[in-house]
Design a protein around this motif. Sequence first.
Motif, PDB file in Angstrom:
ATOM      1  N   MET A 114     -28.628  19.116  88.846  1.00  0.00           N
ATOM      2  CA  MET A 114     -29.100  17.936  88.128  1.00  0.00           C
ATOM      3  C   MET A 114     -30.327  18.382  87.342  1.00  0.00           C
ATOM      4  O   MET A 114     -31.403  18.569  87.904  1.00  0.00           O
ATOM      5  CB  MET A 114     -29.426  16.823  89.105  1.00  0.00           C
ATOM      6  CG  MET A 114     -28.252  16.453  90.016  1.00  0.00           C
ATOM      7  SD  MET A 114     -28.704  15.362  91.397  1.00  0.00           S
ATOM      8  CE  MET A 114     -29.067  13.832  90.509  1.00  0.00           C
ATOM      9  N   ALA A 115     -30.159  18.582  86.038  1.00  0.00           N
ATOM     10  CA  ALA A 115     -31.184  19.227  85.222  1.00  0.00           C
ATOM     11  C   ALA A 115     -31.873  18.218  84.312  1.00  0.00           C
ATOM     12  O   ALA A 115     -31.237  17.321  83.756  1.00  0.00           O
ATOM     13  CB  ALA A 115     -30.563  20.341  84.381  1.00  0.00           C
ATOM     14  N   VAL A 116     -33.180  18.405  84.150  1.00  0.00           N
ATOM     15  CA  VAL A 116     -33.966  17.566  83.251  1.00  0.00           C
ATOM     16  C   VAL A 116     -34.596  18.465  82.193  1.00  0.00           C
ATOM     17  O   VAL A 116     -35.389  19.357  82.512  1.00  0.00           O
ATOM     18  CB  VAL A 116     -35.062  16.795  83.997  1.00  0.00           C
ATOM     19  CG1 VAL A 116     -35.864  15.928  83.017  1.00  0.00           C
ATOM     20  CG2 VAL A 116     -34.462  15.924  85.094  1.00  0.00           C
ATOM     21  N   THR A 125     -40.167  13.556  85.518  1.00  0.00           N
ATOM     22  CA  THR A 125     -38.807  13.047  85.696  1.00  0.00           C
ATOM     23  C   THR A 125     -38.044  13.862  86.735  1.00  0.00           C
ATOM     24  O   THR A 125     -37.362  13.297  87.604  1.00  0.00           O
ATOM     25  CB  THR A 125     -38.060  13.062  84.350  1.00  0.00           C
ATOM     26  OG1 THR A 125     -38.799  12.301  83.389  1.00  0.00           O
ATOM     27  CG2 THR A 125     -36.670  12.453  84.499  1.00  0.00           C
ATOM     28  N   THR A 126     -38.158  15.188  86.686  1.00  0.00           N
ATOM     29  CA  THR A 126     -37.472  16.030  87.678  1.00  0.00           C
ATOM     30  C   THR A 126     -37.992  15.739  89.080  1.00  0.00           C
ATOM     31  O   THR A 126     -37.219  15.682  90.044  1.00  0.00           O
ATOM     32  CB  THR A 126     -37.685  17.524  87.361  1.00  0.00           C
ATOM     33  OG1 THR A 126     -37.358  17.782  86.003  1.00  0.00           O
ATOM     34  CG2 THR A 126     -36.819  18.391  88.259  1.00  0.00           C
ATOM     35  N   THR A 127     -39.290  15.557  89.208  1.00  0.00           N
ATOM     36  CA  THR A 127     -39.877  15.289  90.521  1.00  0.00           C
ATOM     37  C   THR A 127     -39.433  13.930  91.039  1.00  0.00           C
ATOM     38  O   THR A 127     -39.198  13.763  92.245  1.00  0.00           O
ATOM     39  CB  THR A 127     -41.410  15.378  90.440  1.00  0.00           C
ATOM     40  OG1 THR A 127     -41.782  16.617  89.824  1.00  0.00           O
ATOM     41  CG2 THR A 127     -42.036  15.317  91.820  1.00  0.00           C
ATOM     42  N   MET A 128     -39.307  12.964  90.149  1.00  0.00           N
ATOM     43  CA  MET A 128     -38.740  11.670  90.553  1.00  0.00           C
ATOM     44  C   MET A 128     -37.305  11.842  91.038  1.00  0.00           C
ATOM     45  O   MET A 128     -36.913  11.263  92.061  1.00  0.00           O
ATOM     46  CB  MET A 128     -38.779  10.686  89.382  1.00  0.00           C
ATOM     47  CG  MET A 128     -40.138  10.088  89.084  1.00  0.00           C
ATOM     48  SD  MET A 128     -40.020   8.879  87.734  1.00  0.00           S
ATOM     49  CE  MET A 128     -41.701   8.265  87.690  1.00  0.00           C
ATOM     50  N   VAL A 129     -36.516  12.643  90.316  1.00  0.00           N
ATOM     51  CA  VAL A 129     -35.133  12.872  90.736  1.00  0.00           C
ATOM     52  C   VAL A 129     -35.095  13.455  92.147  1.00  0.00           C
ATOM     53  O   VAL A 129     -34.296  13.031  92.997  1.00  0.00           O
ATOM     54  CB  VAL A 129     -34.409  13.811  89.741  1.00  0.00           C
ATOM     55  CG1 VAL A 129     -33.043  14.234  90.288  1.00  0.00           C
ATOM     56  CG2 VAL A 129     -34.239  13.131  88.391  1.00  0.00           C
ATOM     57  N   ALA A 130     -35.969  14.425  92.417  1.00  0.00           N
ATOM     58  CA  ALA A 130     -36.016  15.036  93.747  1.00  0.00           C
ATOM     59  C   ALA A 130     -36.350  14.005  94.814  1.00  0.00           C
ATOM     60  O   ALA A 130     -35.717  13.971  95.883  1.00  0.00           O
ATOM     61  CB  ALA A 130     -37.039  16.164  93.764  1.00  0.00           C
ATOM     62  N   ALA A 142     -34.762  21.048  95.338  1.00  0.00           N
ATOM     63  CA  ALA A 142     -35.319  20.961  93.991  1.00  0.00           C
ATOM     64  C   ALA A 142     -36.261  22.112  93.719  1.00  0.00           C
ATOM     65  O   ALA A 142     -36.983  22.569  94.609  1.00  0.00           O
ATOM     66  CB  ALA A 142     -36.058  19.632  93.800  1.00  0.00           C
ATOM     67  N   PHE A 143     -36.242  22.574  92.461  1.00  0.00           N
ATOM     68  CA  PHE A 143     -37.213  23.529  91.939  1.00  0.00           C
ATOM     69  C   PHE A 143     -37.983  22.798  90.843  1.00  0.00           C
ATOM     70  O   PHE A 143     -37.402  22.426  89.819  1.00  0.00           O
ATOM     71  CB  PHE A 143     -36.517  24.773  91.382  1.00  0.00           C
ATOM     72  CG  PHE A 143     -35.850  25.602  92.437  1.00  0.00           C
ATOM     73  CD1 PHE A 143     -36.521  26.668  93.031  1.00  0.00           C
ATOM     74  CD2 PHE A 143     -34.552  25.317  92.847  1.00  0.00           C
ATOM     75  CE1 PHE A 143     -35.913  27.438  94.012  1.00  0.00           C
ATOM     76  CE2 PHE A 143     -33.929  26.081  93.827  1.00  0.00           C
ATOM     77  CZ  PHE A 143     -34.618  27.138  94.418  1.00  0.00           C
ATOM     78  N   MET A 163     -29.015  19.892  93.489  1.00  0.00           N
ATOM     79  CA  MET A 163     -30.164  20.724  93.180  1.00  0.00           C
ATOM     80  C   MET A 163     -30.799  20.226  91.885  1.00  0.00           C
ATOM     81  O   MET A 163     -30.240  20.386  90.798  1.00  0.00           O
ATOM     82  CB  MET A 163     -29.766  22.194  93.037  1.00  0.00           C
ATOM     83  CG  MET A 163     -30.946  23.137  92.917  1.00  0.00           C
ATOM     84  SD  MET A 163     -30.446  24.898  92.925  1.00  0.00           S
ATOM     85  CE  MET A 163     -30.379  25.228  91.166  1.00  0.00           C
ATOM     86  N   ALA A 164     -31.963  19.593  92.003  1.00  0.00           N
ATOM     87  CA  ALA A 164     -32.696  19.123  90.831  1.00  0.00           C
ATOM     88  C   ALA A 164     -33.536  20.263  90.272  1.00  0.00           C
ATOM     89  O   ALA A 164     -34.243  20.946  91.015  1.00  0.00           O
ATOM     90  CB  ALA A 164     -33.594  17.949  91.207  1.00  0.00           C
TER      91      ALA A 164
END
Length: 474
Positions: A114-116, A125-130, A142-143, A163-164
């Motif tokens: 799941m890429a931002v 946004t990626t950290t929210m997804v995680a 998540a990375f 995997m975000a």
Amino acid sequence: MNETKNSIYFIGIGGIGMSALARYFNHAGWRVAGYDRTPSPLTAALEAEGIAVHYEDSVDRIPEAFRNRAETRVIYTPAVPADHAELYWFRAQGFEVLKRSQMLGLLGEGRRVMAVAGTHGKTTTTTMVAHFNAVAAGEGSAFLGGISKNFDSNLVLGTGVRMAVEADEFDRSFLQLHPQAAVITSVDPDHLDIYGTYEAVREAFAQFASQVVPDGTLILKHGVSLPLERADIWRYTYHVTDSGADFHAENLSVDGGGYYTFDLVFPDRRIDRCRLGIPGLVNVENCVAAAALVWSEGFTSNDALREAIATFRGVQRRFDFWVNDPSVAGGTIYMDDYAHHPAELRAMLTSVRKMFPERELTVIFQPHLYTRTRDFAPEFAEALSLADRVWLLPIYPARELPIPGVASEMILEGIASPQKKLITKEQLLTEVGALETGGVLVTAGAGDIDRFCAPVADLVRRKNRDLYGCTEKA
């Protein structure tokens, strides 16, 4: 990946993305060590976790355990110069040498990536997804490109195949990814030292979008247009308030601290009365994007996602309030942000203005890179003109050598505010100490201005306490 190798050496290990990979392999039981240019809180954390780090570019400093090419893989960041002595030695000796993005692509194999992507907004946004994955879906690793306050790390080790990842456009790194689902938050001109033209930037983002796997999902910020023809993926749009987007927010209200409550609208449902756990309208937009991405992969219940939104605590250096006590009307508010592109600065300062329309706004900005300053000086000046007072630090060079004639003065001369000046790092705390109490103070930039956050916050708290009895802490 060749699993007979059990050692990984990182060149540029202190970078936010590199350190996440180092932590991942260290946790998995690999032997890990590396080089970075200077010590930092991140390298100190790595050393505390048992990872050997040194700060001199010298082949002699490479530990003996990492000198066997049959056992060692080398990961480097493209931010290191091509003539880096250790990198040159590893290549000359025939070691397997990979960019960070190549390793991230390998780790994504067999997972639901799941890429931002985007020229700004992607870290939050990626950290929210995680966080939404963890709370609303109950799974996911998540990375991250920043330190999550919920996880206290830039690495999330969770169960399941999700995997975000933050898909970084620098050096076209994101083209190593083939995500199941992707969000693109923005496509603005940036990294023109790499791409040359804005059209080349757009073409790279279009290529990234084209790498979404068949039957995968692409979610674009409403208004972003890319040359892309794919009939075999699901395509959606998002926006903070535009009802023409597939995902958006409605019925927004804001309290005195800048925290928003809103209804979240999806193509197939509506989640009423969501309250985001961090302030700022720009973060509501990030929330809509993150929720859309998690929706594409599924979540357990509306209540679970509402809880995830409410309990999100943010990312260090992203709209990061160090001092904010709405109950003390006369106290100074202090916030730090990583904004280093004109569009990021404009979005951040616009949100701050909307949150605190009656307060005087002072911004201390550290430009990042000579090339970015050269390419966007007028745009930086226009964005910074949203503030009442602007103090500019010298350019943070990062990986670059100085460019003749390029300096912070290029930005200063275009700023509309009459209260503007150049300051040095040595003057920064003195200037803050002399600042009249009661406004909003923002530090911004992607260089080393973050080293001043703690002392600035302490100074602001002391002044607030002395004048108003405020005891608020970060």
